[in-house]
Scaffold this motif. Structure first.
Motif, PDB file in Angstrom:
ATOM      1  N   ILE A 135       0.858  -0.581  -0.142  1.00  0.00           N
ATOM      2  CA  ILE A 135       0.123   0.670   0.345  1.00  0.00           C
ATOM      3  C   ILE A 135       1.078   1.624   0.101  1.00  0.00           C
ATOM      4  O   ILE A 135       1.669   1.476   1.039  1.00  0.00           O
ATOM      5  N   TYR A 136       0.475   2.359  -0.673  1.00  0.00           N
ATOM      6  CA  TYR A 136       1.130   3.606  -0.888  1.00  0.00           C
ATOM      7  C   TYR A 136       0.622   4.582  -0.744  1.00  0.00           C
ATOM      8  O   TYR A 136      -0.795   4.523  -0.502  1.00  0.00           O
ATOM      9  N   TYR A 137       1.362   5.462   0.834  1.00  0.00           N
ATOM     10  CA  TYR A 137       0.698   6.551   1.171  1.00  0.00           C
ATOM     11  C   TYR A 137       0.891   7.894   0.792  1.00  0.00           C
ATOM     12  O   TYR A 137       1.831   8.295   0.459  1.00  0.00           O
ATOM     13  N   ARG A 138       0.437   8.974   0.289  1.00  0.00           N
ATOM     14  CA  ARG A 138       0.859  10.587   0.160  1.00  0.00           C
ATOM     15  C   ARG A 138       0.367  11.046   2.000  1.00  0.00           C
ATOM     16  O   ARG A 138      -0.390  10.627   2.149  1.00  0.00           O
ATOM     17  N   GLY A 139       0.932  12.130   1.230  1.00  0.00           N
ATOM     18  CA  GLY A 139       0.060  13.550   2.201  1.00  0.00           C
ATOM     19  C   GLY A 139      -0.048  14.190   1.919  1.00  0.00           C
ATOM     20  O   GLY A 139      -0.801  13.941   0.320  1.00  0.00           O
ATOM     21  N   TYR A 140      -1.008  15.689   2.616  1.00  0.00           N
ATOM     22  CA  TYR A 140      -1.753  16.429   0.888  1.00  0.00           C
ATOM     23  C   TYR A 140      -0.369  17.640   0.363  1.00  0.00           C
ATOM     24  O   TYR A 140      -0.655  18.244  -0.482  1.00  0.00           O
ATOM     25  N   GLY A 141       1.081  17.187   0.756  1.00  0.00           N
ATOM     26  CA  GLY A 141       1.381  17.382  -0.097  1.00  0.00           C
ATOM     27  C   GLY A 141       1.673  16.666  -1.128  1.00  0.00           C
ATOM     28  O   GLY A 141       1.111  16.075  -2.108  1.00  0.00           O
ATOM     29  N   THR A 142       3.089  17.414  -2.789  1.00  0.00           N
ATOM     30  CA  THR A 142       3.396  17.657  -3.695  1.00  0.00           C
ATOM     31  C   THR A 142       3.891  15.842  -4.331  1.00  0.00           C
ATOM     32  O   THR A 142       3.867  15.454  -4.864  1.00  0.00           O
ATOM     33  N   LYS A 174     -12.802  17.574  14.637  1.00  0.00           N
ATOM     34  CA  LYS A 174     -11.886  16.553  15.454  1.00  0.00           C
ATOM     35  C   LYS A 174     -10.826  15.626  14.546  1.00  0.00           C
ATOM     36  O   LYS A 174     -11.952  15.257  13.749  1.00  0.00           O
ATOM     37  N   GLY A 175     -10.035  14.494  14.230  1.00  0.00           N
ATOM     38  CA  GLY A 175      -9.769  13.857  13.546  1.00  0.00           C
ATOM     39  C   GLY A 175      -8.274  13.534  13.764  1.00  0.00           C
ATOM     40  O   GLY A 175      -7.398  14.592  14.389  1.00  0.00           O
ATOM     41  N   PRO A 176      -7.686  12.424  12.548  1.00  0.00           N
ATOM     42  CA  PRO A 176      -6.096  12.640  12.098  1.00  0.00           C
ATOM     43  C   PRO A 176      -5.819  13.975  11.726  1.00  0.00           C
ATOM     44  O   PRO A 176      -6.143  14.501  11.253  1.00  0.00           O
ATOM     45  N   ALA A 177      -4.109  14.209  12.522  1.00  0.00           N
ATOM     46  CA  ALA A 177      -3.566  15.384  11.090  1.00  0.00           C
ATOM     47  C   ALA A 177      -3.207  14.722   9.960  1.00  0.00           C
ATOM     48  O   ALA A 177      -2.258  13.635  10.004  1.00  0.00           O
ATOM     49  N   PRO A 178      -3.577  15.458   8.881  1.00  0.00           N
ATOM     50  CA  PRO A 178      -3.221  15.120   7.860  1.00  0.00           C
ATOM     51  C   PRO A 178      -2.399  15.730   7.229  1.00  0.00           C
ATOM     52  O   PRO A 178      -1.245  16.897   8.160  1.00  0.00           O
ATOM     53  N   VAL A 179      -1.114  14.584   7.440  1.00  0.00           N
ATOM     54  CA  VAL A 179       0.708  14.696   7.504  1.00  0.00           C
ATOM     55  C   VAL A 179       0.679  15.517   5.563  1.00  0.00           C
ATOM     56  O   VAL A 179      -0.087  14.696   5.024  1.00  0.00           O
ATOM     57  N   HIS A 180       1.629  16.395   5.929  1.00  0.00           N
ATOM     58  CA  HIS A 180       2.374  17.289   4.662  1.00  0.00           C
ATOM     59  C   HIS A 180       3.172  16.023   4.082  1.00  0.00           C
ATOM     60  O   HIS A 180       2.903  15.858   2.906  1.00  0.00           O
ATOM     61  N   LYS A 181       4.237  15.769   4.890  1.00  0.00           N
ATOM     62  CA  LYS A 181       5.564  15.556   3.946  1.00  0.00           C
ATOM     63  C   LYS A 181       6.447  14.609   4.828  1.00  0.00           C
ATOM     64  O   LYS A 181       6.150  14.694   5.740  1.00  0.00           O
ATOM     65  N   ILE A 182       7.642  13.950   4.466  1.00  0.00           N
ATOM     66  CA  ILE A 182       8.430  12.989   5.487  1.00  0.00           C
ATOM     67  C   ILE A 182       9.143  13.869   5.462  1.00  0.00           C
ATOM     68  O   ILE A 182       9.377  14.690   4.691  1.00  0.00           O
ATOM     69  N   SER A 187       9.799  10.910  10.285  1.00  0.00           N
ATOM     70  CA  SER A 187       9.076  11.885  11.024  1.00  0.00           C
ATOM     71  C   SER A 187       8.063  12.853   9.574  1.00  0.00           C
ATOM     72  O   SER A 187       8.936  12.863   8.607  1.00  0.00           O
ATOM     73  N   PHE A 188       7.137  13.750  10.319  1.00  0.00           N
ATOM     74  CA  PHE A 188       6.062  13.840   9.508  1.00  0.00           C
ATOM     75  C   PHE A 188       5.898  15.391   9.821  1.00  0.00           C
ATOM     76  O   PHE A 188       5.218  14.874  10.726  1.00  0.00           O
ATOM     77  N   GLU A 189       5.615  16.164   8.968  1.00  0.00           N
ATOM     78  CA  GLU A 189       5.554  17.464   8.661  1.00  0.00           C
ATOM     79  C   GLU A 189       3.921  17.284   8.978  1.00  0.00           C
ATOM     80  O   GLU A 189       2.960  16.807   7.829  1.00  0.00           O
ATOM     81  N   VAL A 190       2.849  17.902   9.948  1.00  0.00           N
ATOM     82  CA  VAL A 190       1.588  18.598  10.168  1.00  0.00           C
ATOM     83  C   VAL A 190       1.683  19.994  10.210  1.00  0.00           C
ATOM     84  O   VAL A 190       3.133  21.211  10.243  1.00  0.00           O
ATOM     85  N   PHE A 191       0.847  19.982   9.596  1.00  0.00           N
ATOM     86  CA  PHE A 191       0.239  21.777   9.444  1.00  0.00           C
ATOM     87  C   PHE A 191       0.921  22.830  10.533  1.00  0.00           C
ATOM     88  O   PHE A 191       1.888  24.031  10.406  1.00  0.00           O
ATOM     89  N   ASP A 192       0.571  22.569  11.984  1.00  0.00           N
ATOM     90  CA  ASP A 192       0.473  24.012  12.791  1.00  0.00           C
ATOM     91  C   ASP A 192       0.048  23.182  14.170  1.00  0.00           C
ATOM     92  O   ASP A 192       0.086  21.562  14.331  1.00  0.00           O
ATOM     93  N   PHE A 193       0.657  23.783  15.184  1.00  0.00           N
ATOM     94  CA  PHE A 193       0.454  23.138  16.152  1.00  0.00           C
ATOM     95  C   PHE A 193      -0.919  22.394  17.217  1.00  0.00           C
ATOM     96  O   PHE A 193      -1.454  21.028  17.526  1.00  0.00           O
ATOM     97  N   ASP A 194      -2.204  23.096  15.994  1.00  0.00           N
ATOM     98  CA  ASP A 194      -3.651  22.578  16.631  1.00  0.00           C
ATOM     99  C   ASP A 194      -3.626  21.517  15.728  1.00  0.00           C
ATOM    100  O   ASP A 194      -4.338  20.352  16.554  1.00  0.00           O
ATOM    101  N   ILE A 195      -3.067  21.069  14.772  1.00  0.00           N
ATOM    102  CA  ILE A 195      -3.501  19.943  13.810  1.00  0.00           C
ATOM    103  C   ILE A 195      -2.641  18.624  14.455  1.00  0.00           C
ATOM    104  O   ILE A 195      -3.671  17.486  14.797  1.00  0.00           O
ATOM    105  N   GLN A 196      -1.533  19.300  15.143  1.00  0.00           N
ATOM    106  CA  GLN A 196      -0.354  18.434  15.758  1.00  0.00           C
ATOM    107  C   GLN A 196      -1.578  17.777  17.415  1.00  0.00           C
ATOM    108  O   GLN A 196      -1.663  16.289  17.052  1.00  0.00           O
ATOM    109  N   MET A 197      -2.219  18.768  17.909  1.00  0.00           N
ATOM    110  CA  MET A 197      -2.712  18.587  19.541  1.00  0.00           C
ATOM    111  C   MET A 197      -4.071  17.048  18.898  1.00  0.00           C
ATOM    112  O   MET A 197      -4.469  16.907  19.432  1.00  0.00           O
TER     113      MET A 197
END
Ligand SMILES: [Fe+2]
Length: 317
Positions: A47-54, A155-163, A233-243
């Motif tokens: 299974i391949y997964y993307r983030g919301y980035g490019t 509420k929900g998972p933190a969308p991941v931007h990139k590795i 490690s994967f980047e998410v948008f901001d601290f609220d999204i992270q929490m």
């Protein structure tokens, strides 16, 4: 200039994706959904997964007989970088990729612990899958949100931007350091030494892209008795999204490893989680940027250099 100093290096542009094998692919899949990744292609055992980035994909999960780390893949500047890589230990010839995004690739095995590395050129980027608005914050004497404008979240998972980075425990620090710096455009942001022996034991490396601003580290390693991946490690948008992502993983009953907290080296706010195979994945926000003007910082190893604040729910420091 000595011959070794003038040796041409392979130019890595960015970290692209990571490979893991899991004995139980379905359980791994559920964790990755809860972690905020988006499945883009599925076969019987992959299974391949993307983030919301490019990036066309950032995580590849394979069904395996063991839970194993399969290495990271790095985007290189040119086809000549791939050609150069074919002379590295155990390197494959350049071949077409059948993964999402396509392109051409080479796999080699680093000489210290035989960990696979993958290099990719010519992948096709994808459109951003999601956008977020930067929040306006109200500070005690400086208000940025008009009257009656609220902060509301879903509420929900933190969308991941990139590795963003990954780390290894290697069995021979000095040989590993020599190999990576001789062959690639890695440059240390931080070198950490043992205060008793004065020998270097850990490094955080960024990609030397000249004046371009790059992440403080995209790879780190330290010496230990047995080779293993430390975390990806994967980047998410901001601290609220992270929490929000932290809260989601808590409610789903996953094991927190360490976090949420704020690192010193790299400054990022971290949140480390165990997947169900025992691998550690991190959500992070607000990491430092560096470039060619950034000097290497050499510091002694001590806990105070690891983090300045942070919760420790399960283990860690
Ligand atoms: Fe990290």
């Amino acid at each position: 200039m000595s011959p070794s100093a003038s040796k041409r290096k392979i130019n890595l542009k960015r970290i692209g994706h990571v490979y893991y094998s899991h004995k139980n692919l379905e359980i791994a899949h559920q964790f990755l959904l809860d972690f905020g990744l988006i499945p883009v292609r599925r076969t019987e055992d992959t299974i391949y997964y993307r983030g919301y980035g490019t990036e066309p994909f950032i995580y590849c999960a394979k069904k395996g007989t063991e839970d194993t780390f399969g290495g990271t893949a790095w985007v290189v500047d040119s086809i000549s970088d791939l050609e150069l890589a074919t002379s590295l230990p155990g390197a494959t010839p350049i071949h077409d990729s059948d993964a999402p995004g396509g392109g051409k690739r080479v796999t080699f095995y680093e000489p210290v612990d035989n960990c696979p590395w993958h290099l990719v050129y010519g992948q096709e980027a994808v459109e951003m899958a999601q956008t977020f608005s930067e929040l306006s914050y109200n500070f005690p004497t400086s208000k940025h949100r008009p009257v009656n404008q609220t902060q509301r979240f879903k509420k929900g998972p933190a969308p991941v931007h990139k590795i963003g980075h990954f780390g290894l425990c290697v069995t021979d620090y000095n040989t590993a350091f020599g190999f990576y710096l001789e062959n690639f455009n890695f440059k240390p942001s931080e070198v950490i030494f043992n205060p008793d022996t004065k020998s270097d034991i850990t490094t955080f490396l960024h990609l030397d892209r000249g004046s371009e601003w790059v992440d403080h580290h995209s790879f780190f390693f330290f010496e230990g008795p047995s080779f293993h991946v430390h975390h990806s490690s994967f980047e998410v948008f901001d601290f609220d999204i992270q929490m929000l992502g932290h809260q989601h993983l808590v409610e789903k009953g996953y094991d927190n490893c360490w976090g949420v907290g704020r690192h010193v080296m790299g400054s990022q706010i971290f949140d480390y989680w165990f997947d169900k195979s025992g691998f550690v994945l991190e959500h992070y926000v607000d990491g430092d940027l560096v470039n060619e003007d950034t000097p290497t910082n050499r510091v002694e190893a001590k806990d105070a250099h690891l983090h300045i604040w942070g919760m420790c729910l399960f283990g860690g420091g």
